[in-house]
Design a protein around this motif. Structure first.
Motif, PDB file in Angstrom:
ATOM      1  N   ASP A  27      33.674  72.094  33.381  1.00 36.87           N
ATOM      2  CA  ASP A  27      34.147  70.745  33.073  1.00 36.87           C
ATOM      3  C   ASP A  27      33.725  70.431  31.633  1.00 36.87           C
ATOM      4  OD1 ASP A  27      35.076  68.032  34.526  1.00 36.87           O
ATOM      5  OD2 ASP A  27      33.452  67.553  33.143  1.00 36.87           O
TER       6      ASP A  27
ATOM      7  N   CYS B 104      33.387  67.453  29.173  1.00 33.53           N
ATOM      8  CA  CYS B 104      33.393  66.003  28.973  1.00 33.53           C
ATOM      9  C   CYS B 104      32.030  65.601  28.420  1.00 33.53           C
ATOM     10  CB  CYS B 104      33.674  65.276  30.287  1.00 33.53           C
ATOM     11  SG  CYS B 104      34.055  63.519  30.058  1.00 33.53           S
TER      12      CYS B 104
ATOM     13  N   CYS C 163      30.394  62.628  29.479  1.00 35.87           N
ATOM     14  CA  CYS C 163      29.721  61.565  30.235  1.00 35.87           C
ATOM     15  C   CYS C 163      28.398  61.969  30.887  1.00 35.87           C
ATOM     16  CB  CYS C 163      30.665  60.925  31.246  1.00 35.87           C
ATOM     17  SG  CYS C 163      31.381  62.064  32.412  1.00 35.87           S
TER      18      CYS C 163
ATOM     19  N   SER D 146      38.039  66.843  31.006  1.00 37.53           N
ATOM     20  CA  SER D 146      38.258  65.814  32.022  1.00 37.53           C
ATOM     21  C   SER D 146      38.215  64.399  31.462  1.00 37.53           C
ATOM     22  CB  SER D 146      37.203  65.945  33.129  1.00 37.53           C
ATOM     23  OG  SER D 146      35.908  65.730  32.610  1.00 37.53           O
TER      24      SER D 146
ATOM     25  N   TYR E 115      42.626  68.168  33.023  1.00 36.77           N
ATOM     26  CA  TYR E 115      42.681  67.042  33.950  1.00 36.77           C
ATOM     27  C   TYR E 115      43.795  66.146  33.386  1.00 36.77           C
ATOM     28  CZ  TYR E 115      37.885  67.875  35.915  1.00 36.77           C
ATOM     29  OH  TYR E 115      36.747  68.354  36.535  1.00 36.77           O
TER      30      TYR E 115
ATOM     31  N   LYS F 122      44.458  61.797  35.406  1.00 36.76           N
ATOM     32  CA  LYS F 122      43.215  61.385  36.045  1.00 36.76           C
ATOM     33  C   LYS F 122      43.166  59.864  36.058  1.00 36.76           C
ATOM     34  CE  LYS F 122      38.220  61.793  35.496  1.00 36.76           C
ATOM     35  NZ  LYS F 122      37.158  62.525  34.809  1.00 36.76           N
TER      36      LYS F 122
ATOM     37  N   PHE G 289      36.922  56.299  43.804  1.00 36.10           N
ATOM     38  CA  PHE G 289      36.530  57.459  44.610  1.00 36.10           C
ATOM     39  C   PHE G 289      35.581  58.420  43.884  1.00 36.10           C
ATOM     40  CE2 PHE G 289      40.353  56.110  46.928  1.00 36.10           C
ATOM     41  CZ  PHE G 289      39.879  56.140  48.233  1.00 36.10           C
ATOM     42  N   TYR G 290      35.246  58.134  42.623  1.00 30.30           N
ATOM     43  CA  TYR G 290      34.289  58.993  41.911  1.00 30.30           C
ATOM     44  C   TYR G 290      32.838  58.547  42.128  1.00 30.30           C
ATOM     45  CZ  TYR G 290      38.595  59.906  39.208  1.00 30.30           C
ATOM     46  OH  TYR G 290      39.880  60.176  38.827  1.00 30.30           O
TER      47      TYR G 290
ATOM     48  N   PHE H 175      30.117  61.148  43.006  1.00 26.35           N
ATOM     49  CA  PHE H 175      29.972  62.132  41.916  1.00 26.35           C
ATOM     50  C   PHE H 175      29.025  61.614  40.848  1.00 26.35           C
ATOM     51  CE2 PHE H 175      31.027  63.546  37.651  1.00 26.35           C
ATOM     52  CZ  PHE H 175      31.196  64.914  37.781  1.00 26.35           C
ATOM     53  N   ARG H 176      29.111  60.338  40.591  1.00 24.98           N
ATOM     54  CA  ARG H 176      28.281  59.805  39.505  1.00 24.98           C
ATOM     55  C   ARG H 176      26.808  59.848  39.878  1.00 24.98           C
ATOM     56  NH1 ARG H 176      32.701  55.344  37.349  1.00 24.98           N
ATOM     57  NH2 ARG H 176      34.217  56.947  36.783  1.00 24.98           N
TER      58      ARG H 176
ATOM     59  N   ARG I 208      35.770  53.092  32.854  1.00 22.88           N
ATOM     60  CA  ARG I 208      36.512  54.109  32.107  1.00 22.88           C
ATOM     61  C   ARG I 208      37.998  53.768  31.970  1.00 22.88           C
ATOM     62  NH1 ARG I 208      32.077  57.170  32.239  1.00 22.88           N
ATOM     63  NH2 ARG I 208      31.441  58.480  33.989  1.00 22.88           N
TER      64      ARG I 208
ATOM     65  N   LYS J 235      44.180  63.959  39.866  1.00 20.81           N
ATOM     66  CA  LYS J 235      42.877  63.580  40.408  1.00 20.81           C
ATOM     67  C   LYS J 235      42.781  62.080  40.498  1.00 20.81           C
ATOM     68  CE  LYS J 235      38.117  63.553  39.018  1.00 20.81           C
ATOM     69  NZ  LYS J 235      37.163  63.805  38.001  1.00 20.81           N
TER      70      LYS J 235
ATOM     71  N   TYR K 104      42.389  67.510  42.657  1.00 18.94           N
ATOM     72  CA  TYR K 104      40.937  67.356  42.858  1.00 18.94           C
ATOM     73  C   TYR K 104      40.685  66.419  44.040  1.00 18.94           C
ATOM     74  CZ  TYR K 104      36.058  67.529  41.165  1.00 18.94           C
ATOM     75  OH  TYR K 104      34.704  67.746  41.044  1.00 18.94           O
TER      76      TYR K 104
ATOM     77  N   VAL L  15      38.278  64.557  45.513  1.00 19.57           N
ATOM     78  CA  VAL L  15      37.049  64.124  44.822  1.00 19.57           C
ATOM     79  C   VAL L  15      35.910  63.705  45.758  1.00 19.57           C
ATOM     80  CG1 VAL L  15      38.339  63.429  42.776  1.00 19.57           C
ATOM     81  CG2 VAL L  15      37.831  61.733  44.561  1.00 19.57           C
TER      82      VAL L  15
ATOM     83  N   TYR M  71      34.805  69.927  47.593  1.00 19.35           N
ATOM     84  CA  TYR M  71      33.429  70.151  48.035  1.00 19.35           C
ATOM     85  C   TYR M  71      33.400  70.744  49.442  1.00 19.35           C
ATOM     86  CZ  TYR M  71      32.865  67.146  44.034  1.00 19.35           C
ATOM     87  OH  TYR M  71      32.954  66.640  42.771  1.00 19.35           O
TER      88      TYR M  71
END
Ligand code: PBG
Length: 356
Positions: free
Chosen positions: A136, A138, A140, A195, A222, A225, A230-231, A234-235, A247, A278, A302, A304, A344
């Motif tokens: 990935d 990015c 962030c 991404s 990506y 996106k 729904f992220y 992940f964060r 974002r 995604k 993805y 997610v 996942y």
């Protein structure tokens, strides 16, 4: 006449060969498991799945992520075992995310030769060279502010543009993204996956890779996106939540699909080798639209973190049959038009598919 009226008409008149019954019986084709397998329209196999991994500094670290049961932050020394078990299940690609030791305004570890993702890529290639390593790309996870690019802070650098304070500066960030991609390729990444949804990111990365001699390293963009709730999990997993704001100035509005095709067209023109939509589940129509408009390019979807968390939470409560719904979801994403699915659930799904 609708179907019910037609059936009634047939019964009354004896019209048709089998008076009283419809001639068409779709159930004839569902009588046995063998017949059902033979006539299945959509395939799903471990080779379609890409397994995301979170890599962190330290030794012997295997830290489960609270909101994603069964998903771990792993230290580099834990990767070889994880990769061998994934490969043993028929999974041929992983997607790497790194959690750096230190964060700063531009994310220096992101393009450091001994950065966490660079170490991970080398370790995976040493342990199992055939595993396709996707990284990935990015900012962030690496920036102290948690945003996907350099921020317009302390007064705009070009006041005439009137960009808001905290705005992610596009073109300045592109230079960093190209450096990150090159450094990932140098460490052994087979595919880089930007991404950030910045304008021109694919072109900038293609230019950087080519200039460094990596003209054979493909870009999985990506390309579509969305700014999605729904992220959330992940964060937590990647420790990349924005410290303030969101974002929405670069990720897409969930209401838009025409814009998805425009974003895709630009990435294709800039040299994207593979596309992505995604998240997946609330965007099956977008997967279908991109698949229809760009049949020449492989398309990934993805599935997610939040989509994973919902299934895990409901299954843990006994409200859903996890195996059934996971295979149903993944089949649905393939049916919508995705060639590949980043998920996942990859290892579990591969295990379950093996038994079918
Ligand atoms: C950004 C990135 C994110 C995800 C993948 N890459 C987070 C974001 O855009 O906020 C989310 C993946 C997931 O939720 O599983 N580096």
């Amino acid at each position: 006449m609708n179907l019910l009226e037609e059936m009634a008409f047939e019964r009354q008149t004896g019209n048709g060969r089998t008076a009283g019954f419809p001639a068409a019986r779709p159930r004839r084709l569902r009588v046995s498991p063998q017949m059902r397998v033979m006539l299945r329209e959509t395939s799903l196999s471990p080779g379609h799945l890409i397994y995301p991994l979170f890599v962190t500094h330290g030794h012997g670290v295997r830290a489960e992520i609270g909101s994603m049961p069964g998903v771990y932050q792993l230290s580099v020394d834990e990767l070889a075992g994880e990769i061998r078990s994934a490969a043993g299940l028929g999974i041929s690609a992983v997607l790497l995310f790194g959690i750096p030791a230190k964060k700063d305004p531009i994310g220096l570890e992101n393009f450091a030769a001994d950065g966490i993702v660079q170490q991970a890529a080398r370790a995976i290639k040493d342990a199992h060279a055939e595993m396709v390593v996707i990284t990935d790309v990015c900012l962030c996870e690496y920036t102290d502010h948690g945003h996907c690019g350099i921020l317009n802070v302390g007064g705009p650098n070009r006041p005439e543009l009137r960009l808001p304070e905290g705005y992610v500066l596009n073109d300045q960030t592109l230079e960093i993204l190209a450096k990150v991609a090159v450094s990932h390729a140098e460490a052994g990444a087979d595919i880089v996956a930007p991404s950030g949804m910045l304008d021109g990111m694919v072109g900038a990365i293609r230019g950087g890779l080519d200039a460094a001699g990596f003209n054979h390293t493909p870009i999985l963009s990506y390309s579509t996106k969305y700014a999605s709730g729904f992220y959330g999990p992940f964060r937590e997993a990647a420790q990349g939540a924005p410290k303030s704001g969101d974002r929405r100035s670069h990720q897409m509005d969930p209401a838009n699909v025409r814009e998805a095709l425009r974003e895709t067209a630009l990435d294709v023109a800039e040299g994207a080798d593979m596309l992505m939509v995604k998240p997946a589940l609330a965007y099956l129509d977008v997967i279908r639209a991109v698949h229809t408009e760009y049949p020449q390019l492989p398309l990934a979807a993805y599935n997610v973190s939040g989509e994973y968390a919902m299934v895990k939470a409901a299954s843990a409560n006994g409200w859903l049959d996890e195996e059934r719904v996971v295979l149903e979801i993944l089949t649905g994403i393939r049916r919508a038009g995705a060639d590949l699915i980043i998920t996942y659930h990859a290892k579990d799904a591969a295990r379950w598919l093996d038994r079918i």
